[in-house]
Design an enzyme around this catalytic site. Structure first.
Site, PDB file in Angstrom:
ATOM      1  N   ARG A  72       0.888  -1.173  -0.063  1.00 27.02           N
ATOM      2  CA  ARG A  72      -0.117  -0.054   0.049  1.00 27.02           C
ATOM      3  C   ARG A  72       0.966   1.359  -0.094  1.00 27.02           C
ATOM      4  O   ARG A  72       0.412   2.391  -0.347  1.00 27.02           O
ATOM      5  CB  ARG A  72      -1.013  -0.030   1.204  1.00 27.02           C
ATOM      6  CG  ARG A  72      -1.902  -1.311   1.166  1.00 27.02           C
ATOM      7  CD  ARG A  72      -2.941  -1.205   0.245  1.00 27.02           C
ATOM      8  NE  ARG A  72      -3.678  -2.307   0.238  1.00 27.02           N
ATOM      9  CZ  ARG A  72      -4.379  -2.941  -0.762  1.00 27.02           C
ATOM     10  NH1 ARG A  72      -3.889  -2.700  -1.926  1.00 27.02           N
ATOM     11  NH2 ARG A  72      -5.195  -3.810  -0.483  1.00 27.02           N
ATOM     12  N   ARG A 146       2.460 -13.492  -6.009  1.00 23.42           N
ATOM     13  CA  ARG A 146       2.125 -13.232  -4.483  1.00 23.42           C
ATOM     14  C   ARG A 146       2.548 -14.703  -3.640  1.00 23.42           C
ATOM     15  O   ARG A 146       2.825 -14.431  -2.378  1.00 23.42           O
ATOM     16  CB  ARG A 146       0.792 -13.049  -4.157  1.00 23.42           C
ATOM     17  CG  ARG A 146       0.390 -11.666  -4.706  1.00 23.42           C
ATOM     18  CD  ARG A 146      -1.247 -11.425  -4.624  1.00 23.42           C
ATOM     19  NE  ARG A 146      -1.470 -11.290  -3.308  1.00 23.42           N
ATOM     20  CZ  ARG A 146      -2.950 -11.403  -3.049  1.00 23.42           C
ATOM     21  NH1 ARG A 146      -3.763 -11.711  -4.032  1.00 23.42           N
ATOM     22  NH2 ARG A 146      -3.246 -11.335  -1.860  1.00 23.42           N
ATOM     23  N   LYS A 176      -2.952 -16.454   4.846  1.00 20.27           N
ATOM     24  CA  LYS A 176      -3.841 -16.327   3.911  1.00 20.27           C
ATOM     25  C   LYS A 176      -3.577 -17.120   2.604  1.00 20.27           C
ATOM     26  O   LYS A 176      -2.251 -17.257   2.289  1.00 20.27           O
ATOM     27  CB  LYS A 176      -4.508 -14.856   3.750  1.00 20.27           C
ATOM     28  CG  LYS A 176      -3.455 -14.091   2.913  1.00 20.27           C
ATOM     29  CD  LYS A 176      -3.758 -12.510   2.790  1.00 20.27           C
ATOM     30  CE  LYS A 176      -3.003 -11.874   1.993  1.00 20.27           C
ATOM     31  NZ  LYS A 176      -3.100 -10.282   2.012  1.00 20.27           N
ATOM     32  N   HIS A 189     -12.461 -11.393  -5.932  1.00 24.44           N
ATOM     33  CA  HIS A 189     -13.087 -10.039  -5.909  1.00 24.44           C
ATOM     34  C   HIS A 189     -14.292  -9.733  -6.644  1.00 24.44           C
ATOM     35  O   HIS A 189     -15.098  -8.930  -6.604  1.00 24.44           O
ATOM     36  CB  HIS A 189     -11.950  -9.099  -6.112  1.00 24.44           C
ATOM     37  CG  HIS A 189     -10.903  -8.979  -5.090  1.00 24.44           C
ATOM     38  ND1 HIS A 189      -9.738  -9.811  -5.341  1.00 24.44           N
ATOM     39  CD2 HIS A 189     -10.574  -8.040  -4.118  1.00 24.44           C
ATOM     40  CE1 HIS A 189      -9.118  -9.643  -4.335  1.00 24.44           C
ATOM     41  NE2 HIS A 189      -9.334  -8.758  -3.588  1.00 24.44           N
ATOM     42  N   ASP A 259     -12.183 -12.582   4.816  1.00 23.89           N
ATOM     43  CA  ASP A 259     -11.798 -11.815   4.013  1.00 23.89           C
ATOM     44  C   ASP A 259     -12.624 -10.694   3.839  1.00 23.89           C
ATOM     45  O   ASP A 259     -13.582 -10.608   4.368  1.00 23.89           O
ATOM     46  CB  ASP A 259     -11.450 -12.648   2.590  1.00 23.89           C
ATOM     47  CG  ASP A 259     -10.364 -11.942   1.736  1.00 23.89           C
ATOM     48  OD1 ASP A 259     -10.250 -10.661   1.848  1.00 23.89           O
ATOM     49  OD2 ASP A 259      -9.840 -12.676   0.997  1.00 23.89           O
TER      50      ASP A 259
END
Length: 361
Positions: A72, A146, A176, A189, A259
């Site tokens: 971020r 990732r 996760k 998503h 989540d």
């Protein structure tokens, strides 16, 4: 103190508004998740974290900050951290004596964890939603680099090393996406991924790191994925996955975060479209200790957050949900136990400088 503060919400901007403060003061709210829109520079981020703690010192401040494309904060001194696949590639290097590449990779992973955690802690953040324990089957674009790699043994040891670095910095962590998001192509998503494999296959492969790390992990986040041969509900809404498998079979005792409940895969349960309130109650009743309501402060002035808080409060009064003191203990255990090094002291400290020197390119 409220016996259980399960809601983790977001705030809209660089500073808290009066409405933000009112929401954060509610006894059912236990934390804040920050996003890129909450970032201007280090001074502003540090001031925002101080404002949050001034409302309630026990509020948990969290962020998705993994390295690679999920980081971020990237400017004003923050180190650009590599994706986890880079650490996996270090492990797999040839031309080294047997085991040496793996040992160098685990040392680098600890360095990444320390830099990641120490920089966030210096600004006032308590927990990062890392490491990713998903295996890279080459199918999932949302996971991809990732992941540390395909081998659950390698993933486990690199994740444990990264977690060690985070703990050295005082930063909380969360593995996760249990029991594994890497096998499916769909992005949760945007849609509801379905993994057709049976329980034994998943436990032997994707979920293996969770068992091997059951004594190390502070928190776990389940996947918004349906594994129909195990349960018709996504893992984050499934008592079968969270209580029978994760808690009883694998022995995990830490906190379970849902989540993000604003994701498309979290808005349908048992084939029915659901609102935040229904999703929140379903996640808590399945075994989540905390639930994430992300990016809702920017929707209708934060009306979805207010609705979720009010609805959960009504559910308590009406007996449809009971706060859990054990869940609250798990939440509080994620808070730092020692003060962080301020940024200026951190950046000249020997441990930090040594960790920087070990980061893979």
């Amino acid at each position: 103190m409220n016996p259980h503060a399960p809601l983790v919400i977001d705030v809209a901007g660089h500073r808290l508004t009066t409405l933000d403060r009112q929401r954060l003061a509610h006894p059912l709210v236990g934390g804040v998740i920050l996003f890129g829109r909450n970032w201007k520079d280090r001074d502003q981020l540090t001031a925002l974290c101080r404002q949050i703690k001034a409302v309630r010192p026990d509020l948990l401040i969290a962020v998705d900050h993994e390295g690679g494309r999920v980081q971020r904060f990237r400017t004003d001194g923050f180190t650009h951290l590599p994706p986890m696949a880079t650490l996996g590639a270090l492990w797999m290097r040839e031309g080294k004596a047997e085991g040496v590449a793996a040992l160098e990779a685990t040392n680098a992973a600890t360095a990444v964890g320390y830099v990641l955690g120490a920089e966030l802690r210096a600004c006032g953040i308590d927990l990062s939603f890392a490491p990713v324990l998903d295996l890279d089957f080459g199918e999932s674009s949302v996971i991809g680099d990732r992941s540390f790699g395909r081998d659950p043994r390698m993933v486990t040891l690199l994740a444990q090393s990264l977690m060690h670095g985070l703990l050295q910095s005082g930063m909380g962590h969360c593995g996760k996406h249990f029991p594994g998001h890497g096998f499916v192509q769909a992005d949760s998503h945007l849609a509801i991924p379905v993994d057709p494999r049976g329980l034994d296959a998943i436990l032997a492969d994707d979920a293996a790191p969770y068992g091997w790390l059951s004594a190390s992990l502070q928190a776990v986040m389940p996947a918004h994925v349906i594994y129909p041969r195990v349960d018709q509900r996504p893992a984050g809404f499934s008592a079968r996955w969270l209580q029978d498998v994760l808690r009883r079979q694998l022995g995990f005792t830490g906190a379970i975060f849902s989540d993000d409940l604003s994701m498309a895969a979290a808005r349908q349960i048992d084939g029915q479209a659901v609102n935040f309130t229904t999703a929140t109650l379903a996640a808590l009743q399945a075994g989540c200790d905390l639930v994430l309501l992300c990016n809702q402060s920017v929707v209708d002035g934060g009306a979805p957050i207010d609705e979720a808080i009010d609805s959960l409060a009504r559910a308590v009064v009406e007996g449809r949900w009971q706060p859990d003191a054990v869940s609250e203990e798990r939440r509080l255990a994620l808070l730092p136990t020692a003060p962080a090094l301020p940024w200026d002291a951190l950046t000249v400290s020997p441990r930090y400088m040594q960790a920087l020197s070990l980061l893979p390119a």
